[in-house]
Motif scaffolding. Structure first.
Motif, PDB file in Angstrom:
ATOM      1  N   LYS A 251       0.814  -1.217   0.000  1.00  0.00           N
ATOM      2  CA  LYS A 251       0.000   0.000   0.000  1.00  0.00           C
ATOM      3  C   LYS A 251       0.845   1.264   0.000  1.00  0.00           C
ATOM      4  N   PHE A 252       1.879   1.296   0.845  1.00  0.00           N
ATOM      5  CA  PHE A 252       2.614   2.541   1.035  1.00  0.00           C
ATOM      6  C   PHE A 252       3.905   2.630   0.234  1.00  0.00           C
ATOM      7  N   PHE A 253       4.586   1.509   0.011  1.00  0.00           N
ATOM      8  CA  PHE A 253       5.923   1.582  -0.556  1.00  0.00           C
ATOM      9  C   PHE A 253       6.003   1.120  -2.011  1.00  0.00           C
ATOM     10  N   LEU A 254       5.541  -0.089  -2.284  1.00  0.00           N
ATOM     11  CA  LEU A 254       5.612  -0.576  -3.653  1.00  0.00           C
ATOM     12  C   LEU A 254       4.780   0.292  -4.598  1.00  0.00           C
TER      13      LEU A 254
ATOM     14  N   HIS B  41       9.125  -4.975 -10.420  1.00  0.00           N
ATOM     15  CA  HIS B  41      10.515  -5.353 -10.200  1.00  0.00           C
ATOM     16  C   HIS B  41      11.339  -4.130  -9.780  1.00  0.00           C
ATOM     17  N   THR B  42      11.078  -3.000 -10.417  1.00  0.00           N
ATOM     18  CA  THR B  42      11.802  -1.780 -10.060  1.00  0.00           C
ATOM     19  C   THR B  42      11.486  -1.372  -8.625  1.00  0.00           C
ATOM     20  N   ALA B  43      10.210  -1.462  -8.251  1.00  0.00           N
ATOM     21  CA  ALA B  43       9.811  -1.120  -6.881  1.00  0.00           C
ATOM     22  C   ALA B  43      10.465  -2.058  -5.874  1.00  0.00           C
ATOM     23  N   GLY B  44      10.464  -3.356  -6.187  1.00  0.00           N
ATOM     24  CA  GLY B  44      11.095  -4.321  -5.299  1.00  0.00           C
ATOM     25  C   GLY B  44      12.589  -4.076  -5.160  1.00  0.00           C
TER      26      GLY B  44
END
Length: 204
Positions: free
Chosen positions: A136-139, A163-166
């Protein structure tokens, strides 16, 4: 008949408990800390604490939510001021680079957060809550920027936003961990280097 307690009083008391708990977790570590330790740090009775929270896990989750929601609101407001996705992503890298992970207060926060994350991996319910919070907040913060950049033609269309978010958050967690255990870790230099690699890859 018990006295009527105002909502303002409840909010104030809850904040006092959270502040005392944060200081306690930073000093003793999440797992070692007990409700009695929180009583000692906050100066609030055990009965009063249990009026607001069922456990130290619930207290820490409340601390996380309070910090995350206020921080994300500030970040979202700042990000909205940039016109391009590249600028938004650069801002996030620079935001974390410019934090001081070597201050004692910052070290305490990072240590407690990492400790609680590992602790939650052994508890199915806590693990689920943290994973939902992460999505909810980060990815979502990164995937929204990525999708906007792809729609505008800034980033290559075959790059996977998830993948970029991870990658972003895995790297930030790792950089913060190393800064806690090694005061000579070149935190800022490495973040700048990874930023250049990610942006270069997204624009190929």
């Amino acid at each position: 008949m018990p006295p009527i307690v105002s909502e303002e009083y409840k909010k104030k008391k809850k904040k006092e408990i959270l502040a005392g708990a944060l200081a306690c977790f930073g000093k003793k570590g999440f797992q070692a800390a007990t409700i009695d330790d929180i009583v000692a740090c906050s100066g609030i009775s055990k009965g009063a604490i249990y009026n607001y929270f069922k456990s130290k896990e619930e207290i820490y989750l409340e601390l996380l939510n309070e910090q995350t929601e206020s921080a994300n609101a500030r970040v979202a407001e700042r990000i909205s001021m940039f016109s391009s996705a590249e600028e938004k992503l650069e801002y996030l890298f620079d935001l974390y680079r410019d934090m001081n992970p070597f201050s004692q207060e910052r070290k305490d926060r990072i240590t407690v957060q990492l400790e609680f994350t590992l602790y939650s991996s052994r508890d199915e319910n806590l693990n689920r809550i943290l994973n939902e919070r992460g999505k909810k907040f980060f990815l979502k913060l990164i995937t929204d920027i990525m999708e906007g950049g792809q729609a505008a033609g800034e980033f290559r269309p075959d790059a996977d936003p998830n993948h970029t978010a991870g990658l972003f958050w895995t790297f930030m967690d790792g950089a913060m961990l190393h800064s806690v255990i090694n005061e000579e870790y070149p935190y800022k230099t490495i973040i700048d280097y990874v930023k250049s690699l990610v942006l270069k890859d997204l624009k190929q």
